[in-house]
Design a protein around this motif. Structure first.
Motif, PDB file in Angstrom:
ATOM      1  N   LEU A 191      38.379  46.409  33.482  1.00  0.00           N
ATOM      2  CA  LEU A 191      37.737  45.138  33.145  1.00  0.00           C
ATOM      3  C   LEU A 191      38.349  43.999  33.961  1.00  0.00           C
ATOM      4  N   GLU A 214      37.501  44.969  37.964  1.00  0.00           N
ATOM      5  CA  GLU A 214      36.114  45.098  38.384  1.00  0.00           C
ATOM      6  C   GLU A 214      35.210  43.975  37.890  1.00  0.00           C
ATOM      7  N   THR A 215      35.618  43.270  36.867  1.00  0.00           N
ATOM      8  CA  THR A 215      34.791  42.176  36.346  1.00  0.00           C
ATOM      9  C   THR A 215      35.388  40.827  36.706  1.00  0.00           C
ATOM     10  N   TYR A 216      36.569  40.538  36.168  1.00  0.00           N
ATOM     11  CA  TYR A 216      37.161  39.220  36.375  1.00  0.00           C
ATOM     12  C   TYR A 216      37.560  38.986  37.834  1.00  0.00           C
ATOM     13  N   LYS A 223      37.033  40.668  40.655  1.00  0.00           N
ATOM     14  CA  LYS A 223      35.963  40.816  41.638  1.00  0.00           C
ATOM     15  C   LYS A 223      35.042  39.606  41.633  1.00  0.00           C
ATOM     16  N   ASP A 224      34.744  39.099  40.444  1.00  0.00           N
ATOM     17  CA  ASP A 224      33.860  37.932  40.338  1.00  0.00           C
ATOM     18  C   ASP A 224      34.508  36.696  40.954  1.00  0.00           C
TER      19      ASP A 224
END
Length: 241
Positions: free
Chosen positions: A14, A17-19, A21-22
């Motif tokens: 999480l 790959e989410t925080y 990467k964004d």
């Protein structure tokens, strides 16, 4: 998630790959390793006073990086905008003004913070402080780090001013609470240490010490309330006990 491994993998993915990467894609960050290194510095320093110059010095001494102060400031803003970290400024209680840097950074989610460190640094003192900060914010309080000055005599007989820290000054409308996070107070000397800054606050707002130990909520002769972290978290009106 049922197993520890599943929980660790979920939180780690999480974060990456989410925080992360964004943040990288949204802000067009090319030097991604610098951002990664900054996150590693911040996750290890929750509850500690810091600022961009101190972080820059850490970069230089630890990994020989020449990252600029402006880049550090920008990356910190990106992390705040993504709700990964939140800052607590220092507030002079008697002077009624903000001091500026250095300040403290806390993680909005302890699980993500621990995942970033591979669940290696789980020092309870700093984690409990972060949890209390998050709970106060969740309840709607604005939260600062308090600073109160105390006059005392030096070993040479001269009067000096000493700055004492109060972990949190929580404000909501006309309400204010002064709160210390203390993992435990097993001996009288430790109790005195935790209470000293609170005693030196001249106003009548409520003063609270939160400990990890399971204890009965009690108030001493100076009006300072001591309660367990469990009572603080589980009772909606815990600050008014």
């Amino acid at each position: 998630m049922k197993t520890e491994t599943q929980k660790v993998n979920y939180l780690t993915n999480l974060f990456n790959e989410t925080y992360l990467k964004d943040i990288i894609e949204r802000n067009h960050i090319e030097k991604t390793q610098e951002l990664e290194n900054l996150i590693n510095v911040l996750v290890s320093a929750i509850g500690s006073l810091t600022n961009p110059p101190k972080i820059q010095a850490t970069f230089k001494s630890s990994i020989g990086s020449a990252i600029s102060i402006n880049t550090i400031r920008q990356y910190i803003e990106y992390l705040e905008d993504a709700f990964i970290i939140s800052k607590a400024q220092r507030y002079n209680v008697k002077g009624r003004k903000y001091i500026g840097t250095p300040l403290k950074y806390y993680f909005e989610d302890i699980g993500l913070r621990n995942a970033r460190l591979g669940f290696r640094q789980v020092e309870e003192t700093h984690l409990m402080e972060n949890i209390i900060y998050n709970e106060l914010r969740y309840r709607g309080y604005s939260v600062d780090v308090g600073v109160v000055e105390k006059r005392e005599m030096s070993e040479h007989g001269k009067q000096i001013r000493k700055a004492l820290e109060i972990d949190f000054v929580a404000n909501l409308g006309s309400q204010r609470y002064y709160i210390q996070s203390a993992l435990s107070m097993p001996i009288p000397e430790k109790q005195i240490q935790e209470k000293t800054s609170l005693i030196n606050v001249a106003d009548s707002f409520k003063k609270i010490i939160i400990v990890k130990d399971i204890v009965n909520v009690k108030r001493d002769e100076m009006g300072i309330l001591t309660m367990s972290i469990y009572d603080f978290l589980l009772k909606e009106n815990s600050l008014d006990l």
